[in-house]
Design a protein around this motif. Structure first.
Motif, PDB file in Angstrom:
ATOM      1  N   SER A  35       0.851  -1.177   0.000  1.00  0.00           N
ATOM      2  CA  SER A  35       0.000   0.000   0.000  1.00  0.00           C
ATOM      3  C   SER A  35       0.889   1.230   0.000  1.00  0.00           C
ATOM      4  CB  SER A  35      -0.893  -0.005   1.246  1.00  0.00           C
ATOM      5  OG  SER A  35      -1.520   1.239   1.438  1.00  0.00           O
ATOM      6  N   VAL A  36       0.515   2.222  -0.811  1.00  0.00           N
ATOM      7  CA  VAL A  36       1.327   3.429  -0.921  1.00  0.00           C
ATOM      8  C   VAL A  36       0.403   4.625  -1.135  1.00  0.00           C
ATOM      9  CG1 VAL A  36       1.620   3.208  -3.432  1.00  0.00           C
ATOM     10  CG2 VAL A  36       3.355   4.414  -2.081  1.00  0.00           C
ATOM     11  N   PRO A  37       0.726   5.794  -0.588  1.00  0.00           N
ATOM     12  CA  PRO A  37      -0.076   6.983  -0.881  1.00  0.00           C
ATOM     13  C   PRO A  37      -0.119   7.243  -2.383  1.00  0.00           C
ATOM     14  CG  PRO A  37       1.402   7.411   0.952  1.00  0.00           C
ATOM     15  CD  PRO A  37       1.812   6.090   0.376  1.00  0.00           C
ATOM     16  N   ALA A  38      -1.262   7.669  -2.878  1.00  0.00           N
ATOM     17  CA  ALA A  38      -1.405   7.932  -4.312  1.00  0.00           C
ATOM     18  C   ALA A  38      -0.416   8.990  -4.790  1.00  0.00           C
ATOM     19  CB  ALA A  38      -2.833   8.363  -4.623  1.00  0.00           C
ATOM     20  N   ALA A  39      -0.011   9.872  -3.886  1.00  0.00           N
ATOM     21  CA  ALA A  39       0.937  10.926  -4.236  1.00  0.00           C
ATOM     22  C   ALA A  39       2.382  10.516  -3.994  1.00  0.00           C
ATOM     23  CB  ALA A  39       0.618  12.183  -3.437  1.00  0.00           C
ATOM     24  N   GLY A  40       2.591   9.241  -3.534  1.00  0.00           N
ATOM     25  CA  GLY A  40       3.946   8.802  -3.232  1.00  0.00           C
ATOM     26  C   GLY A  40       4.433   9.363  -1.912  1.00  0.00           C
ATOM     27  N   SER A  42       7.725   6.436  -2.931  1.00  0.00           N
ATOM     28  CA  SER A  42       7.846   4.984  -2.809  1.00  0.00           C
ATOM     29  C   SER A  42       8.337   4.559  -1.429  1.00  0.00           C
ATOM     30  CB  SER A  42       8.782   4.438  -3.892  1.00  0.00           C
ATOM     31  OG  SER A  42      10.076   5.007  -3.771  1.00  0.00           O
ATOM     32  N   SER A  43       9.035   5.457  -0.741  1.00  0.00           N
ATOM     33  CA  SER A  43       9.528   5.127   0.611  1.00  0.00           C
ATOM     34  C   SER A  43       8.387   4.981   1.610  1.00  0.00           C
ATOM     35  CB  SER A  43      10.501   6.198   1.093  1.00  0.00           C
ATOM     36  OG  SER A  43       9.874   7.464   1.119  1.00  0.00           O
ATOM     37  N   ALA A  44       7.179   5.412   1.240  1.00  0.00           N
ATOM     38  CA  ALA A  44       6.014   5.332   2.136  1.00  0.00           C
ATOM     39  C   ALA A  44       5.251   4.022   1.973  1.00  0.00           C
ATOM     40  CB  ALA A  44       5.084   6.505   1.882  1.00  0.00           C
ATOM     41  N   ASN A  45       5.761   3.071   1.163  1.00  0.00           N
ATOM     42  CA  ASN A  45       5.103   1.787   0.985  1.00  0.00           C
ATOM     43  C   ASN A  45       5.009   1.015   2.295  1.00  0.00           C
ATOM     44  OD1 ASN A  45       4.324   0.608  -1.824  1.00  0.00           O
ATOM     45  ND2 ASN A  45       6.122   1.920  -2.227  1.00  0.00           N
ATOM     46  N   VAL A  46       3.887   0.321   2.483  1.00  0.00           N
ATOM     47  CA  VAL A  46       3.669  -0.547   3.643  1.00  0.00           C
ATOM     48  C   VAL A  46       3.205  -1.897   3.118  1.00  0.00           C
ATOM     49  CG1 VAL A  46       2.321  -0.924   5.741  1.00  0.00           C
ATOM     50  CG2 VAL A  46       3.010   1.399   5.093  1.00  0.00           C
ATOM     51  N   ARG A  47       3.801  -2.985   3.636  1.00  0.00           N
ATOM     52  CA  ARG A  47       3.360  -4.325   3.222  1.00  0.00           C
ATOM     53  C   ARG A  47       2.148  -4.735   4.038  1.00  0.00           C
ATOM     54  NH1 ARG A  47       7.024  -9.562   1.557  1.00  0.00           N
ATOM     55  NH2 ARG A  47       5.250 -10.871   0.925  1.00  0.00           N
ATOM     56  N   LEU A  48       1.149  -5.353   3.375  1.00  0.00           N
ATOM     57  CA  LEU A  48      -0.117  -5.663   4.029  1.00  0.00           C
ATOM     58  C   LEU A  48      -0.365  -7.153   4.255  1.00  0.00           C
ATOM     59  CD1 LEU A  48      -2.577  -3.273   2.126  1.00  0.00           C
ATOM     60  CD2 LEU A  48      -1.237  -2.808   4.190  1.00  0.00           C
ATOM     61  N   ASP A  49       0.148  -8.033   3.392  1.00  0.00           N
ATOM     62  CA  ASP A  49      -0.261  -9.435   3.424  1.00  0.00           C
ATOM     63  C   ASP A  49       0.398 -10.224   4.545  1.00  0.00           C
ATOM     64  OD1 ASP A  49       2.008  -8.849   1.624  1.00  0.00           O
ATOM     65  OD2 ASP A  49       2.146 -11.037   1.460  1.00  0.00           O
ATOM     66  N   PRO A  50      -0.400 -11.065   5.236  1.00  0.00           N
ATOM     67  CA  PRO A  50       0.182 -11.983   6.219  1.00  0.00           C
ATOM     68  C   PRO A  50       0.944 -13.091   5.501  1.00  0.00           C
ATOM     69  CG  PRO A  50      -2.135 -12.453   5.935  1.00  0.00           C
ATOM     70  CD  PRO A  50      -1.863 -11.224   5.126  1.00  0.00           C
ATOM     71  N   PRO A  51       1.778 -13.863   6.199  1.00  0.00           N
ATOM     72  CA  PRO A  51       2.563 -14.914   5.539  1.00  0.00           C
ATOM     73  C   PRO A  51       1.678 -15.976   4.893  1.00  0.00           C
ATOM     74  CG  PRO A  51       3.432 -14.438   7.724  1.00  0.00           C
ATOM     75  CD  PRO A  51       2.124 -13.724   7.628  1.00  0.00           C
ATOM     76  N   ALA A  52       2.084 -16.439   3.711  1.00  0.00           N
ATOM     77  CA  ALA A  52       1.387 -17.529   3.041  1.00  0.00           C
ATOM     78  C   ALA A  52       1.697 -18.841   3.751  1.00  0.00           C
ATOM     79  CB  ALA A  52       1.807 -17.610   1.578  1.00  0.00           C
ATOM     80  N   VAL A  87      -7.517  -6.321   6.018  1.00  0.00           N
ATOM     81  CA  VAL A  87      -6.415  -5.595   6.654  1.00  0.00           C
ATOM     82  C   VAL A  87      -6.601  -4.103   6.375  1.00  0.00           C
ATOM     83  CG1 VAL A  87      -4.928  -5.904   4.627  1.00  0.00           C
ATOM     84  CG2 VAL A  87      -3.890  -5.448   6.852  1.00  0.00           C
ATOM     85  N   PRO A  88      -6.309  -3.238   7.350  1.00  0.00           N
ATOM     86  CA  PRO A  88      -6.398  -1.794   7.096  1.00  0.00           C
ATOM     87  C   PRO A  88      -5.514  -1.390   5.929  1.00  0.00           C
ATOM     88  CG  PRO A  88      -6.161  -2.217   9.448  1.00  0.00           C
ATOM     89  CD  PRO A  88      -5.925  -3.529   8.749  1.00  0.00           C
ATOM     90  N   VAL A  89      -5.972  -0.459   5.129  1.00  0.00           N
ATOM     91  CA  VAL A  89      -5.254  -0.085   3.918  1.00  0.00           C
ATOM     92  C   VAL A  89      -3.884   0.505   4.246  1.00  0.00           C
ATOM     93  CG1 VAL A  89      -6.173   2.258   3.728  1.00  0.00           C
ATOM     94  CG2 VAL A  89      -5.582   0.994   1.658  1.00  0.00           C
ATOM     95  N   GLY A  90      -3.718   1.022   5.458  1.00  0.00           N
ATOM     96  CA  GLY A  90      -2.419   1.541   5.858  1.00  0.00           C
ATOM     97  C   GLY A  90      -1.580   0.564   6.651  1.00  0.00           C
ATOM     98  N   GLY A  91      -2.076  -0.697   6.756  1.00  0.00           N
ATOM     99  CA  GLY A  91      -1.350  -1.710   7.500  1.00  0.00           C
ATOM    100  C   GLY A  91      -1.513  -1.559   8.999  1.00  0.00           C
ATOM    101  N   PRO A  92      -0.670  -2.275   9.771  1.00  0.00           N
ATOM    102  CA  PRO A  92       0.428  -3.134   9.339  1.00  0.00           C
ATOM    103  C   PRO A  92      -0.027  -4.563   9.050  1.00  0.00           C
ATOM    104  CG  PRO A  92       0.398  -3.024  11.710  1.00  0.00           C
ATOM    105  CD  PRO A  92      -0.719  -2.130  11.233  1.00  0.00           C
ATOM    106  N   GLN A  93       0.921  -5.424   8.603  1.00  0.00           N
ATOM    107  CA  GLN A  93       0.634  -6.825   8.343  1.00  0.00           C
ATOM    108  C   GLN A  93      -0.034  -7.505   9.532  1.00  0.00           C
ATOM    109  OE1 GLN A  93       4.763  -7.949   7.199  1.00  0.00           O
ATOM    110  NE2 GLN A  93       3.797  -9.199   5.622  1.00  0.00           N
ATOM    111  N   ALA A  94       0.466  -7.197  10.715  1.00  0.00           N
ATOM    112  CA  ALA A  94       0.007  -7.891  11.919  1.00  0.00           C
ATOM    113  C   ALA A  94      -1.460  -7.640  12.227  1.00  0.00           C
ATOM    114  CB  ALA A  94       0.864  -7.462  13.109  1.00  0.00           C
ATOM    115  N   SER A  95      -2.071  -6.636  11.580  1.00  0.00           N
ATOM    116  CA  SER A  95      -3.471  -6.317  11.859  1.00  0.00           C
ATOM    117  C   SER A  95      -4.434  -7.086  10.960  1.00  0.00           C
ATOM    118  CB  SER A  95      -3.701  -4.811  11.696  1.00  0.00           C
ATOM    119  OG  SER A  95      -3.423  -4.404  10.374  1.00  0.00           O
TER     120      SER A  95
END
Length: 228
Positions: A35-40, A42-52, A87-95
């Motif tokens: 997940s990333v802000p539409a305005a960027g 790229s350093s603001a990316n957050v990973r959302l998916d729990p482990p497969a 998962v919340p669009v802003g994360g984190p994975q653990a949520s």
């Protein structure tokens, strides 16, 4: 996007509301959802998916109606199992919260849709041995999976859901299915939170070999359904 390898970014969703983009990408650390802000930037990316788990792959993603959460679907095509998470669009994975799953040989959850008011998700279950779409369920948007309820109950052998829609007021689910007799498709309505015992048939008796077509429409005020 984050640094990618292979095919890179494979799919993305842009919400009607909110200010973040969610996408699936192949990275050096594996396939994941970001997940990333539409305005960027790229350093603001957050990973959302729990482990497969096992042979699972991250299959699809979609926003909840309010754009605040995203639904993630994992699929194991070997065991034919699925898991759905929110998962919340802003994360984190653990949520991430599990909304649906299945053991091998059980009905797998697919095809989710968010209610307009974002309070629940509605999804099909594809059941063995033919893995046909013979169940429809809903679950609170906040979970947990144990709170899911069946909306359609049991189907006749060979019965399948043909299509469904959620009323604009988020109160009911309307669907077409040959629920009672194989190959006789009829129109059904049920409260969004169930139970299946509250299911009602909307069409009168059909002529021999008659069907209700899947292209029905619910009125904007949620009180009536137009169908062929």
């Amino acid at each position: 996007n984050v640094p990618v390898v292979g095919v890179g970014v494979t799919s993305l969703e842009v919400p009607d509301v909110g200010d973040r983009i969610v996408y699936i990408a192949e990275t050096a650390g594996g396939r994941g959802v970001w997940s990333v802000p539409a305005a960027g930037p790229s350093s603001a990316n957050v990973r959302l998916d729990p482990p497969a788990v096992g042979d699972e792959i991250l299959q699809t993603l979609q926003f909840r109606s309010d754009g605040a959460h995203v639904m993630l679907q994992f699929t194991d095509n070997v065991a034919f199992t699925t898991r759905l998470f929110t998962v919340p669009v802003g994360g984190p994975q653990a949520s991430a919260i599990l909304l649906a799953d299945n053991e091998p040989g059980e009905c797998a959850a697919l095809g989710a849709a968010s209610t307009p008011d974002s309070t629940r998700w509605v999804y099909f279950r594809f059941c063995p041995p033919a893995y046909s779409a013979s169940q429809i369920w809903s679950v609170p948007a906040a979970g947990p999976a144990a709170s899911a309820v069946s909306l359609g109950g049991s189907f006749a052998d060979g019965g399948n859901l043909q299509g469904f829609a959620i009323s604009p007021d988020s109160q009911r689910v309307v669907f077409t299915a040959d629920r009672l007799v194989d190959e006789r498709v009829e129109l059904w309505s049920v409260p969004i939170a169930g139970p299946a015992a509250a299911l009602v048939r909307l069409n009168p008796s059909l002529v021999a070999n008659g069907d209700v077509k899947s292209g029905f429409r619910i009125s904007p005020d949620g009180t009536r359904v137009a169908y062929i």
